[in-house]
Write a protein that holds these residues in place. Sequence first.
Motif, PDB file in Angstrom:
ATOM      1  N   LEU A 131       1.109  -1.110   0.040  1.00 25.06           N
ATOM      2  CA  LEU A 131      -0.105  -0.030   0.134  1.00 25.06           C
ATOM      3  C   LEU A 131       0.586   1.166  -0.509  1.00 25.06           C
ATOM      4  O   LEU A 131       0.841   2.265   0.007  1.00 25.06           O
ATOM      5  N   PHE A 132       2.171   1.153   0.402  1.00 28.30           N
ATOM      6  CA  PHE A 132       3.012   2.543   0.359  1.00 28.30           C
ATOM      7  C   PHE A 132       2.783   3.338  -1.107  1.00 28.30           C
ATOM      8  O   PHE A 132       3.545   4.033  -0.919  1.00 28.30           O
ATOM      9  N   ARG A 133       3.044   2.461  -1.790  1.00 27.08           N
ATOM     10  CA  ARG A 133       3.424   1.739  -3.091  1.00 27.08           C
ATOM     11  C   ARG A 133       1.725   2.821  -3.991  1.00 27.08           C
ATOM     12  O   ARG A 133       2.705   2.775  -4.951  1.00 27.08           O
ATOM     13  N   THR A 134       1.067   2.842  -3.338  1.00 32.25           N
ATOM     14  CA  THR A 134       0.007   3.402  -3.944  1.00 32.25           C
ATOM     15  C   THR A 134      -0.280   4.431  -4.054  1.00 32.25           C
ATOM     16  O   THR A 134       0.482   4.930  -2.805  1.00 32.25           O
ATOM     17  N   ARG A 135      -1.691   4.814  -4.470  1.00 26.63           N
ATOM     18  CA  ARG A 135      -1.934   6.150  -5.059  1.00 26.63           C
ATOM     19  C   ARG A 135      -2.416   6.308  -3.188  1.00 26.63           C
ATOM     20  O   ARG A 135      -3.430   7.559  -2.948  1.00 26.63           O
ATOM     21  N   LEU A 136      -2.521   5.565  -2.471  1.00 24.38           N
ATOM     22  CA  LEU A 136      -3.641   5.789  -1.275  1.00 24.38           C
ATOM     23  C   LEU A 136      -3.896   6.614  -0.466  1.00 24.38           C
ATOM     24  O   LEU A 136      -5.089   7.944   0.195  1.00 24.38           O
ATOM     25  N   ALA A 167      -4.866  -5.813  -0.803  1.00 23.94           N
ATOM     26  CA  ALA A 167      -3.800  -5.039  -1.020  1.00 23.94           C
ATOM     27  C   ALA A 167      -2.862  -4.831  -2.964  1.00 23.94           C
ATOM     28  O   ALA A 167      -2.914  -3.875  -3.109  1.00 23.94           O
ATOM     29  N   LEU A 168      -3.563  -6.256  -2.881  1.00 25.85           N
ATOM     30  CA  LEU A 168      -2.643  -6.451  -4.202  1.00 25.85           C
ATOM     31  C   LEU A 168      -3.494  -6.009  -5.007  1.00 25.85           C
ATOM     32  O   LEU A 168      -3.465  -5.715  -6.848  1.00 25.85           O
ATOM     33  N   ILE A 169      -5.096  -6.631  -5.298  1.00 28.87           N
ATOM     34  CA  ILE A 169      -6.329  -5.829  -5.702  1.00 28.87           C
ATOM     35  C   ILE A 169      -6.084  -4.779  -6.169  1.00 28.87           C
ATOM     36  O   ILE A 169      -6.329  -3.749  -6.734  1.00 28.87           O
ATOM     37  N   LEU A 170      -6.123  -3.661  -5.090  1.00 31.25           N
ATOM     38  CA  LEU A 170      -5.995  -2.648  -4.483  1.00 31.25           C
ATOM     39  C   LEU A 170      -5.018  -1.348  -5.079  1.00 31.25           C
ATOM     40  O   LEU A 170      -4.562  -0.751  -5.887  1.00 31.25           O
ATOM     41  N   ALA A 171      -3.963  -2.050  -5.513  1.00 31.79           N
ATOM     42  CA  ALA A 171      -2.563  -1.305  -6.184  1.00 31.79           C
ATOM     43  C   ALA A 171      -3.035  -1.855  -7.551  1.00 31.79           C
ATOM     44  O   ALA A 171      -3.023  -0.914  -8.518  1.00 31.79           O
ATOM     45  N   ALA A 172      -3.742  -3.191  -8.450  1.00 33.76           N
ATOM     46  CA  ALA A 172      -3.350  -3.394  -9.618  1.00 33.76           C
ATOM     47  C   ALA A 172      -4.798  -2.650 -10.065  1.00 33.76           C
ATOM     48  O   ALA A 172      -4.701  -2.294 -10.937  1.00 33.76           O
ATOM     49  N   LEU A 173      -6.297  -2.479  -9.302  1.00 33.76           N
ATOM     50  CA  LEU A 173      -7.240  -1.228  -9.204  1.00 33.76           C
ATOM     51  C   LEU A 173      -6.203   0.333  -9.861  1.00 33.76           C
ATOM     52  O   LEU A 173      -7.367   0.357 -10.928  1.00 33.76           O
ATOM     53  N   THR A 174      -5.305   0.402  -8.502  1.00 37.21           N
ATOM     54  CA  THR A 174      -5.633   2.053  -8.897  1.00 37.21           C
ATOM     55  C   THR A 174      -3.835   1.813  -9.817  1.00 37.21           C
ATOM     56  O   THR A 174      -3.455   3.303 -10.318  1.00 37.21           O
ATOM     57  N   GLN A 203     -13.744   7.438  -3.391  1.00 38.31           N
ATOM     58  CA  GLN A 203     -12.373   7.531  -3.759  1.00 38.31           C
ATOM     59  C   GLN A 203     -11.974   6.914  -2.395  1.00 38.31           C
ATOM     60  O   GLN A 203     -11.141   5.806  -1.863  1.00 38.31           O
ATOM     61  N   LEU A 204     -12.784   6.475  -1.301  1.00 36.64           N
ATOM     62  CA  LEU A 204     -12.131   6.238   0.359  1.00 36.64           C
ATOM     63  C   LEU A 204     -12.721   4.493   0.084  1.00 36.64           C
ATOM     64  O   LEU A 204     -12.783   3.882   1.030  1.00 36.64           O
ATOM     65  N   ILE A 205     -13.550   4.697  -0.241  1.00 36.44           N
ATOM     66  CA  ILE A 205     -14.376   2.802  -0.780  1.00 36.44           C
ATOM     67  C   ILE A 205     -13.428   2.064  -0.827  1.00 36.44           C
ATOM     68  O   ILE A 205     -13.438   0.996   0.116  1.00 36.44           O
ATOM     69  N   PRO A 206     -12.808   1.441  -1.547  1.00 35.93           N
ATOM     70  CA  PRO A 206     -11.861   0.886  -1.985  1.00 35.93           C
ATOM     71  C   PRO A 206     -10.847   0.081  -0.827  1.00 35.93           C
ATOM     72  O   PRO A 206     -10.541  -0.909  -0.379  1.00 35.93           O
TER      73      PRO A 206
END
Length: 431
Positions: free
Chosen positions: A71-76, A253-260, A220-223
């Motif tokens: 998650l550190f490497r996403t746009r979270l 987290a992997l799915i979230l990173a893939a979606l972003t 944007q908070l939903i995921p």
Amino acid sequence: MLEIALLLLVLLCLLLASGLWIALALAATGWVAMTIVHPSPGLFLASAFWESTGSWTLAALPMFIWMGEILFRTRLSEELFNGLAPWVRRLPGRLLHVNVLACGIFGSVSGSSAATCATVSKIALPELKRRGYDERTAIGSLTTSGTLGIMIPPSIIMVVYAVAAEVSIVRVFIAGMIPGMLVMGLFSLYIVVWALLNPAKQPPPEPRLSFVQKVRQSSQLIPCGLLIVGVIGSMFAGLATATEAAAFGVLGALILAALTGTLSWSSFRDSLAGATRLSCMIMFILAGAAFLTKAMALTGIPAALATAVAEAGLGPYAIIAILTVVYLILGTALDGVSMIVLTTSVVVPMVQQAGFDLVWFGIFIVLLVELAEISPPLGFNLFVMQTMTGKEQTEIAWASLPFFCMLVLTVALVTLFPALVTWLPDAVLSR
């Protein structure tokens, strides 16, 4: 017996001061202690190392760390800032509250204080500076709110304590919820008071948004919300153990990173390497501490210290006051994991003798570690913010002082009212 304990303490301090790795310093001290009571300490060393690292419960640790690294490497953090901003625009202090809320939410999925501080600050600091917010207050709120990464579950520090003290990880996680919310509330309360006293240090009010616009921007908070509910909710509901929830968290987290669009082979490799390095460091320290704990138990030193405390006639609050001072002093030179594993074998018997609940004591220690994270000269969050801003550590420490006082107030409240910690796990797990 107490003389031997003092000699071992001096030996450990000398080994740490020499620059020896913490894990090796712990193991060496345990070796010396073990030779006092047993002619073959090597057998105990091997068994302690295996037992401490071969735990199924401990498998949750690298999984939670990996989830945070992904998650550190996403746009979270960017999505958190944009999604929370519309709801705090009418509060005194306005977007400064986003620092607290974003750190609390990101902390609940990262489990790391430094990662929370760095990730949220990367987005929040430039944005707040661009809009004209007081830089000192912004820096102080971000530095201290980053510590929520170890208070809001799932927390790496909580896992380490639960394993070291042999208590339920899930119970410790649940116990941290109310104190974590209390810390966030006190931080926001200070921002409100500061804003009312310093209206000239805030930018002009921004245009109002309709409720529909707020909801649309907060989508944007939903995921992130779904990931938090999935990880923490599964433990609360008894559907998954901490280890199973951690595994689901990594998948989410992997799915979230893939979606972003931030999941690539490079980011996947970097997250796995970062999680491996940190997990190995913590587990090596835990292994050394496990051997020291076993050696101390065989020498009878913890029991002797607990008896000495009982015979000294110190009240429970006096013991807590002494331990508070000790942990704050340790926090000026050691990180949170080291503080916990260095002291657990000696402190836990004393705490039990005094009649304290070990889950409550775990949250108490986590709060003290939060204070240590923003205490010079080795407060990790001070280093993080120094890197982010280029300012002197003393300047950052002074900016963090009001929020530091809010943490001290939280420590006092959970000490005077232990039900703030123990009520929720008892209510949830007694069903």
